[in-house]
Design a protein around this motif. Structure first.
Motif, PDB file in Angstrom:
ATOM      1  N   ARG A   1      76.202 -16.260  61.309  1.00 38.96           N
ATOM      2  CA  ARG A   1      77.054 -15.770  60.235  1.00 38.96           C
ATOM      3  C   ARG A   1      76.198 -15.480  59.019  1.00 38.96           C
ATOM      4  N   ALA A   2      76.597 -14.512  58.288  1.00 38.52           N
ATOM      5  CA  ALA A   2      75.886 -14.142  57.068  1.00 38.52           C
ATOM      6  C   ALA A   2      76.905 -13.962  55.957  1.00 38.52           C
ATOM      7  N   SER A   3      76.436 -14.107  54.750  1.00 37.27           N
ATOM      8  CA  SER A   3      77.311 -13.880  53.613  1.00 37.27           C
ATOM      9  C   SER A   3      76.567 -13.042  52.579  1.00 37.27           C
ATOM     10  N   ILE A   4      77.308 -12.261  51.889  1.00 42.64           N
ATOM     11  CA  ILE A   4      76.748 -11.410  50.842  1.00 42.64           C
ATOM     12  C   ILE A   4      77.392 -11.828  49.531  1.00 42.64           C
ATOM     13  N   THR A   5      76.559 -12.084  48.552  1.00 41.72           N
ATOM     14  CA  THR A   5      77.076 -12.433  47.233  1.00 41.72           C
ATOM     15  C   THR A   5      76.531 -11.459  46.208  1.00 41.72           C
ATOM     16  N   ILE A   6      77.324 -11.217  45.228  1.00 40.66           N
ATOM     17  CA  ILE A   6      76.901 -10.351  44.124  1.00 40.66           C
ATOM     18  C   ILE A   6      76.858 -11.229  42.889  1.00 40.66           C
ATOM     19  N   ALA A   7      75.682 -11.317  42.294  1.00 39.77           N
ATOM     20  CA  ALA A   7      75.496 -12.148  41.113  1.00 39.77           C
ATOM     21  C   ALA A   7      74.772 -11.324  40.055  1.00 39.77           C
ATOM     22  N   PRO A   8      75.029 -11.628  38.814  1.00 34.47           N
ATOM     23  CA  PRO A   8      74.329 -10.877  37.768  1.00 34.47           C
ATOM     24  C   PRO A   8      72.833 -11.182  37.796  1.00 34.47           C
ATOM     25  N   GLU A   9      72.046 -10.239  37.353  1.00 34.47           N
ATOM     26  CA  GLU A   9      70.595 -10.417  37.331  1.00 34.47           C
ATOM     27  C   GLU A   9      70.220 -11.509  36.337  1.00 34.47           C
ATOM     28  N   GLU A  10      69.243 -12.307  36.723  1.00 29.93           N
ATOM     29  CA  GLU A  10      68.807 -13.422  35.884  1.00 29.93           C
ATOM     30  C   GLU A  10      67.908 -12.897  34.770  1.00 29.93           C
ATOM     31  N   ALA A  11      68.217 -13.312  33.564  1.00 35.67           N
ATOM     32  CA  ALA A  11      67.407 -12.889  32.417  1.00 35.67           C
ATOM     33  C   ALA A  11      66.061 -13.613  32.441  1.00 35.67           C
ATOM     34  N   THR A  12      65.059 -13.039  31.779  1.00 30.33           N
ATOM     35  CA  THR A  12      63.717 -13.624  31.820  1.00 30.33           C
ATOM     36  C   THR A  12      63.677 -15.003  31.177  1.00 30.33           C
TER      37      THR A  12
END
Length: 96
Positions: free
Chosen positions: A4-15
């Motif tokens: 099984r696989a999952s796809i998540t969408i997360a905001p890009e991490e700031a520096t």
């Protein structure tokens, strides 16, 4: 059978957030290493202390009873066998 696989969408991490996270992970890693070393030193010290006491009782203490000498020799044998088994197990684990 099927993975099984999952796809998540997360905001890009700031520096700056990334730098803070990396510092935190580094501190946690160092703390775990220090804990591991302290536990190792305490265990080795305890084994050496017990081994030294048993060696004294088995070999050098003339006033020790026969039961005490037998107990000390049995404990020394167990410490030696356990140490050899541990070292050989570590050596074979590193080969694989």
């Amino acid at each position: 059978m099927f993975s099984r696989a999952s796809i998540t969408i997360a905001p890009e991490e700031a520096t700056d957030e990334r730098a803070v996270r990396l510092r935190k992970e580094d501190r946690e890693h160092r703390l775990e290493q220090i804990k591991g070393m302290i536990v190792f030193v305490v265990i080795v010290g305890a084994l050496l202390g017990i081994g030294g006491l048993c060696a004294y009782e088995a070999v050098f203490d003339g006033s020790a009873s026969a039961d005490t000498k037998r107990w000390a020799q049995t404990t020394l044998s167990a410490l030696f066998a356990g140490s050899v088994s541990f070292v050989l197990g570590q050596m074979t684990a590193k080969r694989k």
